[in-house]
Design a protein around this motif. Structure first.
Motif, PDB file in Angstrom:
ATOM      1  N   ARG A  88      -0.791   4.861   1.011  1.00 18.94           N
ATOM      2  CA  ARG A  88      -1.555   5.433  -0.253  1.00 18.94           C
ATOM      3  C   ARG A  88      -0.620   6.370  -1.125  1.00 18.94           C
ATOM      4  O   ARG A  88      -0.237   6.462  -2.319  1.00 18.94           O
ATOM      5  N   LYS A 143     -10.227   3.104  -0.566  1.00 18.29           N
ATOM      6  CA  LYS A 143      -9.533   4.599  -0.870  1.00 18.29           C
ATOM      7  C   LYS A 143      -7.967   4.096  -1.229  1.00 18.29           C
ATOM      8  O   LYS A 143      -7.589   4.568  -2.259  1.00 18.29           O
ATOM      9  N   ASN A 157      -8.771   3.059  -5.039  1.00 16.94           N
ATOM     10  CA  ASN A 157      -8.934   4.049  -5.935  1.00 16.94           C
ATOM     11  C   ASN A 157      -7.812   5.007  -6.306  1.00 16.94           C
ATOM     12  O   ASN A 157      -7.650   5.123  -7.165  1.00 16.94           O
TER      13      ASN A 157
END
Ligand SMILES: *Cc1c(COP(=O)(O)O)cnc(C)c1O
Length: 219
Positions: free
Chosen positions: A72, A92, A95
Motif C-alpha cells: 500500500r 484497503k 481504497n
C-alpha cells in the motif's frame, strides 16, 4: 530466435479477443524496445520502482501493468501512470489506489486477484470475499478506481489437470462476479508455460515473460 521473433510467434497464436501483456521484469529497456519497435505497447512489471524507472525512460504511449504483489505504501509511486493493477486483493488496497488516483484526477483500472492455487504462498481473495466487496457501500463510494475483471495465478506444478481446474474456477468466479457488476470484462491468467490452456479455459489476458524475453537472471 530473437525477442522480436518470439513475440511475433506468440502473437500469431493468440485469438483476437486475447490481450498479450509482455512481462518484462528484470529485463533491460533495450529488450523492451525490441518489442516496442514491432508494435508491443503493453508491458507487465512486478516491482513498482523498476516499472517507474522504465516508464521514465521509454515512450509515453506504453500501457504499464503492475502484475506483482502491491504494498500500500508504494501505490503513490505509480498512481500517475499505471494503466492496470492486476493484484488487488483487499478493500484497503483498493481504497489506497483510489486515494492516490484522485491526486492525479485519474481513474485507475484494477483486477481483483482471486486465490485459485493450493499454495499458501500465492495471494488473493476468495470468490465470496470478492463478491461481498463488489456489493458493499464502501466500494460504491470509490470514484477513482474501476474494477474491470479478475486475475489469478495457477499452482506451480506439472499437473496440467490441476492447472486446468484452477483456470476454470477463475472463469467461474468471473462469471459470478460479472452478474453483480456487468462492467467486468477481463480474466487475466496464463503465463509462458500454460497460456494456451488458460485461453481455452476463458482467459482474455495472458502475461508472458520468459517465452518472449528468455529466462530471467535474478542476480
Ligand atoms: C513473472 C510473471 C509472469 C510471467 O511468467 P513467465 O513464466 O516468464 O511467462 C506472469 N505473471 C506474473 C504475476 C508474474 O510475476
Amino acid at each position: 530466435m530473437s525477442i522480436k521473433d518470439n513475440l511475433n510467434n506468440i502473437k500469431s497464436t493468440l485469438p483476437a479477443h486475447v490481450t498479450l501483456v509482455a512481462v518484462s521484469k528484470t529485463k533491460p529497456v533495450s529488450d523492451l524496445m525490441e518489442t516496442y519497435n514491432v508494435g508491443q505497447r503493453i508491458f507487465g512489471e512486478n516491482k513498482i520502482q523498476e516499472m517507474a524507472e522504465k516508464h521514465e525512460q521509454m515512450p509515453k504511449d506504453i500501457e504499464w501493468h503492475m502484475i506483482g504483489h502491491v504494498q500500500r505504501n508504494k501505490v503513490k509511486y505509480m498512481a500517475e501512470f499505471v494503466s492496470l493493477i492486476h493484484g488487488v486483493e483487499s478493500f484497503k488496497l483498493l481504497n489506497e489506489i483510489n486515494k492516490q488516483a484522485k491526486k492525479y484526477d485519474r481513474i485507475i483500472d484494477c483486477l481483483l486477484q482471486i486465490k485459485i492455487a493450493e499454495e499458501d504462498s500465492k495471494f488473493g481473495m476468495s470468490a465470496s470475499d470478492a463478491s461481498t466487496l463488489l456489493q458493499s457501500d464502501e466500494f460504491s463510494e470509490l470514484k477513482n478506481i474501476k474494477v474491470v475483471g479478475v486475475m489469478g495465478m495457477a499452482t506451480f506444478t506439472d499437473n496440467m489437470a490441476q492447472v486446468e481446474n484452477e483456470f476454470k474456477s477463475l472463469k467461474h468466479t468471473f462469471t459470478e462476479l460479472k452478474a453483480i457488476n456487468p462492467k467486468l470484462k477481463t480474466v487475466s491468467t496464463g503465463m509462458s508455460g500454460d497460456y494456451q490452456l488458460a485461453i481455452d479455459c476463458g482467459s482474455t489476458m495472458v502475461r508472458v515473460g520468459s517465452s518472449i524475453f528468455g529466462t530471467r537472471n535474478y542476480n
